[in-house]
Design a protein around this motif. Structure first.
Motif, short mmCIF file in Angstrom:
data_model
loop_
_atom_site.label_atom_id
_atom_site.label_comp_id
_atom_site.label_asym_id
_atom_site.label_seq_id
_atom_site.Cartn_x
_atom_site.Cartn_y
_atom_site.Cartn_z
N ALA A 90 -1.06 2.85 5.24
CA ALA A 90 -0.87 3.71 6.41
C ALA A 90 -1.17 2.95 7.70
O ALA A 90 -0.42 3.05 8.69
N LEU A 91 -2.27 2.18 7.71
CA LEU A 91 -2.63 1.41 8.91
C LEU A 91 -1.57 0.37 9.24
O LEU A 91 -1.30 0.09 10.41
N ARG A 92 -0.97 -0.19 8.20
CA ARG A 92 0.08 -1.18 8.39
C ARG A 92 1.21 -0.60 9.25
O ARG A 92 1.69 -1.25 10.20
N GLY A 93 1.63 0.62 8.94
CA GLY A 93 2.70 1.25 9.72
C GLY A 93 2.26 1.60 11.13
O GLY A 93 3.01 1.40 12.10
N ILE A 94 1.04 2.11 11.28
CA ILE A 94 0.53 2.49 12.60
C ILE A 94 0.44 1.27 13.51
O ILE A 94 0.88 1.29 14.67
N VAL A 95 -0.13 0.18 12.97
CA VAL A 95 -0.28 -1.04 13.77
C VAL A 95 1.08 -1.62 14.14
O VAL A 95 1.29 -2.06 15.29
N ALA A 96 2.02 -1.61 13.22
CA ALA A 96 3.36 -2.15 13.52
C ALA A 96 4.02 -1.38 14.65
O ALA A 96 4.67 -1.98 15.51
N ARG A 97 3.83 -0.05 14.66
CA ARG A 97 4.41 0.74 15.75
C ARG A 97 3.69 0.48 17.06
O ARG A 97 4.33 0.40 18.12
N LYS A 98 2.37 0.32 17.01
CA LYS A 98 1.62 0.02 18.24
C LYS A 98 2.06 -1.32 18.84
O LYS A 98 2.16 -1.47 20.06
N GLU A 100 -9.02 0.56 20.45
CA GLU A 100 -7.91 0.84 19.54
C GLU A 100 -8.36 0.71 18.09
O GLU A 100 -7.97 1.51 17.22
N ILE A 101 -9.20 -0.29 17.81
CA ILE A 101 -9.71 -0.46 16.45
C ILE A 101 -10.58 0.73 16.05
O ILE A 101 -10.54 1.19 14.91
N ASP A 102 -11.36 1.26 17.00
CA ASP A 102 -12.16 2.46 16.71
C ASP A 102 -11.26 3.64 16.33
O ASP A 102 -11.59 4.42 15.42
N LYS A 103 -10.14 3.78 16.99
CA LYS A 103 -9.18 4.85 16.65
C LYS A 103 -8.63 4.64 15.24
O LYS A 103 -8.50 5.60 14.47
N LEU A 104 -8.30 3.39 14.92
CA LEU A 104 -7.79 3.09 13.59
C LEU A 104 -8.86 3.37 12.52
O LEU A 104 -8.55 3.85 11.43
N THR A 105 -10.11 3.09 12.87
CA THR A 105 -11.20 3.36 11.93
C THR A 105 -11.33 4.85 11.66
O THR A 105 -11.50 5.27 10.51
N GLU A 106 -11.24 5.66 12.69
CA GLU A 106 -11.32 7.11 12.52
C GLU A 106 -10.15 7.61 11.67
O GLU A 106 -10.31 8.51 10.84
N HIS A 107 -8.98 7.03 11.89
CA HIS A 107 -7.83 7.43 11.08
C HIS A 107 -8.05 7.06 9.62
O HIS A 107 -7.75 7.85 8.71
N ALA A 108 -8.59 5.86 9.39
CA ALA A 108 -8.85 5.42 8.02
C ALA A 108 -9.85 6.34 7.33
O ALA A 108 -9.68 6.71 6.16
N LYS A 109 -10.88 6.74 8.06
CA LYS A 109 -11.87 7.67 7.50
C LYS A 109 -11.23 9.02 7.19
O LYS A 109 -11.57 9.68 6.20
N GLY A 147 0.80 -1.22 0.00
CA GLY A 147 0.00 0.00 0.00
C GLY A 147 0.83 1.26 0.00
O GLY A 147 0.35 2.34 0.39
N SER A 148 2.06 1.17 -0.46
CA SER A 148 2.95 2.33 -0.44
C SER A 148 4.01 2.17 -1.52
O SER A 148 4.45 1.04 -1.80
N ASP A 149 4.44 3.30 -2.11
CA ASP A 149 5.55 3.23 -3.05
C ASP A 149 6.89 3.38 -2.35
O ASP A 149 7.94 3.45 -2.98
N LYS A 150 6.86 3.44 -1.02
CA LYS A 150 8.08 3.42 -0.22
C LYS A 150 7.88 2.51 1.00
O LYS A 150 7.89 2.95 2.14
N PRO A 151 7.67 1.23 0.74
CA PRO A 151 7.29 0.31 1.82
C PRO A 151 8.43 0.01 2.79
O PRO A 151 9.60 -0.06 2.41
N ASP A 152 8.05 -0.14 4.04
CA ASP A 152 8.98 -0.60 5.07
C ASP A 152 8.89 -2.12 5.11
O ASP A 152 7.88 -2.68 5.54
N THR A 153 9.93 -2.78 4.65
CA THR A 153 9.90 -4.24 4.55
C THR A 153 10.58 -4.92 5.73
O THR A 153 10.88 -6.11 5.69
N ARG A 154 10.83 -4.16 6.80
CA ARG A 154 11.43 -4.77 7.98
C ARG A 154 10.45 -5.69 8.72
O ARG A 154 10.86 -6.49 9.56
N PHE A 155 9.17 -5.55 8.43
CA PHE A 155 8.17 -6.43 9.02
C PHE A 155 7.22 -6.88 7.92
O PHE A 155 7.19 -6.29 6.84
#
Length: 594
Positions: free
Chosen positions: A413-421, A343-352, A290-298
């Motif tokens: 974007a969610l992929r990065g947020i979740v990985a950091r969480k 936490e999922i509700d927060k992610l949903t708001e971010h996605a929106k 989902g990114s043209d600059k993906p973080d492939t460490r995970f």
């Protein structure tokens, strides 16, 4: 009045360079007082310069005059100290000079200092606004001094490496013609040509291409660039890039040249041997990450489940698929305990907030999965989703439906947020990646037109030339980005050198003949006089240093950075200019209505 600093005060050593090998030597050091410790008949001063700290020792029984001077000294005084290097009674293993000290026989205060507004220390960092107001004090901190030196070393290695490979370092103008390159220009009014403006370069793009036409074959410049755009942690309005261009070179030649530089930096400055960098097309990067600059460490790749849910009874899934979109998901393994419903509700708001209509989820924390859309689907349909995603107890799946233009970047974007969480991103790991075959055009909703994704001088892939007019969205470019840990370090491309093809590209971008002539006429004309095939790249020096120095932001690797609103707190710029100076330029300022 005696000179404050004389030839007798000539420094013989830097503070941080003294070791046991110097014991018995008479030395002279200069620097700033980190701290003074008064132990009655003994005084110790930690003296600091850009190389580190050394302890100065004073004894009241040896020389009372010098001892009295040492007693009066406070933090950040600037001193010159002469003396003999000796072993310390108490060894400090936390600093390189911790086994030795200088027993001072001559001491001079070169400059007294007021009490600083904050302690010069990495352990007690001042608040950002205060630190930036007194940036010249903040820059004394060892961590920043190390970062600035590391930046110097990266630039040094760049020059050495590219010089060895036959590149000429050539400066290009800082005052140039305003041309569209993706961001707003910073403009400079002309006193002589009233009503006309120079622009600060967003990059040396056009000039370096003209240098290839001029026959210089291999160009390099550590170039200052300027873009009037919103700031973030890895962006500043003025920045530095390692800019290069090569004639008679293929895309592979240019990528290998830059890859060789990165390997040299890692080996020489970090002692790390890098292997070859993997390649991935833009399409694969977007579909998987989902990114043209993906973080492939995970891992946590994006899964397309459109075929599984295309005919289900849940309209939020089936309708977007019928309209040409997709339904995709990411799976966070062993996350159900941390990704609570809140936490999922927060992610949903971010996605929106970034374009999604909503976010569906499957959270498997109990015996059976908790699925937010279970009531709309049969048990077989749900089991098919679980199987496709490889869901196990403890996992969480986040699902987004809609057009790919929305779904992919939202999940990226969610992929990065979740990985950091979840704290699953490995530390001290460097994952490089080349992204290739970028789309040449991207659709701009605001102007309802196709615009160049990189810049209009990029060469399309040969097999895509037939689609220039009939299907612009299907045109891929000879463009390439270097990505490190999810950060774009370099962007480059092979350039168009056929003036007729260049005009066709301008036409595809909706530029009229008059606009082409006014903005790029000199470049198109240059191509008519024999232009070699060429290509190049621009690598972000600031970003490279930021990642390798493990700095939190670009501010930590730039001596005098700007803040969020592109101002500099220390010097209070930008600032108003006197009316008489504006009159000379033929400019009047219109005050905004409150």
């Amino acid at each position: 009045m005696a000179e404050l600093f004389t030839t007798n005060d000539k420094r013989t050593h830097y503070c941080g360079t003294l070791t046991e090998a110097n014991i018995g030597e008479n030395v002279c050091v200069c620097g700033w007082v980190q701290r003074q410790r008064d132990l009655g008949s003994l005084i110790f001063i930690d003296l600091r310069d850009r190389t580190g700290v050394v302890q100065l020792a004073f004894d009241s029984d040896s020389n009372k005059d010098i001892f009295d001077i040492a007693f009066s000294i406070r933090s950040e005084f600037v001193l010159s100290a002469k003396g003999t290097v000796r072993m310390r009674d108490s060894i400090n293993n936390n600093i390189p000079t911790g086994k030795v000290e200088i027993f001072v026989t001559e001491l001079k205060v070169l400059s007294a200092a007021k009490t600083t507004p904050f302690e010069i220390s990495d352990s007690k960092k001042a608040k950002d606004e205060l630190a930036l107001k007194y940036r010249y004090l903040d820059l004394r901190r060892p961590s920043l001094q190390n970062n600035i030196k590391f930046r110097h070393d990266v630039a040094r290695v760049a020059r050495e490496y590219y010089y060895e490979n036959g590149f000429y370092e050539i400066e290009t103008p800082m005052m140039m013609k305003s041309t569209p390159e993706g961001a707003r220009d910073y403009l400079i009014p002309s006193r002589v040509h009233k009503g006309s403006f120079y622009a600060l370069p967003q990059s040396p793009q056009i000039y370096k291409q003209l240098l290839m036409v001029a026959g210089y074959d291999r160009y390099i410049q550590i170039a200052r660039c300027f873009r009037d755009e919103d700031l973030r942690a890895d962006r500043q309005p003025e920045f530095t890039q390692i800019d290069l261009e090569m004639s008679f070179a293929t895309q592979e030649d240019i990528m290998q040249m830059n890859e060789g530089f990165i390997k040299r930096v890692f080996k020489e400055l970090l002692g790390i041997e890098l292997g070859d960098m993997p390649r991935m097309t833009y399409a694969d990067a977007m579909n998987l990450y989902g990114s043209d600059k993906p973080d492939t460490r995970f891992d946590m790749k994006i899964n397309d489940i459109s075929d599984v849910v295309a005919s289900c009874g849940f309209g939020a899934f089936s309708t977007p698929i019928a309209e040409g979109g997709s339904v995709r998901a990411i799976v966070a393994k062993n996350s159900a305990d941390k990704l609570t419903r809140k936490e999922i509700d927060k992610l949903t708001e971010h996605a929106k907030g970034i374009g999604a209509k909503g976010l569906a989820y499957i959270r498997w924390s109990d015996a059976a999965p908790n699925c937010s859309f279970a009531k709309f689907m049969t048990e077989d349909e749900l089991n098919a989703i679980y199987t496709r995603l490889g869901l196990e107890k403890g996992d969480t799946a986040l699902i987004c439906a809609g057009s790919n233009k929305i779904v992919l970047p939202v999940l990226g974007a969610l992929r990065g947020i979740v990985a950091r969480k979840l704290d699953i991103i490995p530390k001290n790991q460097y994952n490089f990646l080349w992204i290739t075959e970028f789309p040449f055009f991207e659709w701009d909703d605001e102007s309802s037109s196709w615009v160049a994704m990189h810049h209009p001088f990029t060469m399309p892939l040969d097999e895509c030339l037939e689609y220039l007019e009939s299907d612009p969205g299907n045109v891929r470019a000879k463009a390439y980005d270097m990505v490190l840990n999810g950060i774009e370090l370099l962007s480059g491309s092979i350039r168009i050198t056929d003036w007729q093809l260049q005009e066709k590209m301008f036409n595809a971008l909706g530029l009229t003949k008059e606009e082409i002539e006014a903005k790029f006429g000199f470049l198109v004309d240059a191509y008519k006089y024999g232009a070699p095939p060429h290509g190049g790249s621009g690598m972000g020096l600031d970003r490279l240093v930021m990642v390798l120095a493990e700095a939190e932001s670009l501010r930590d690797v730039i001596a005098f950075p700007k803040v969020q609103n592109a101002s500099e707190i220390m010097s209070a710029c930008p600032s108003p200019v006197a009316k008489k100076d504006l009159d000379v330029l033929g400019i009047s300022v219109i005050e905004e209505e409150q």
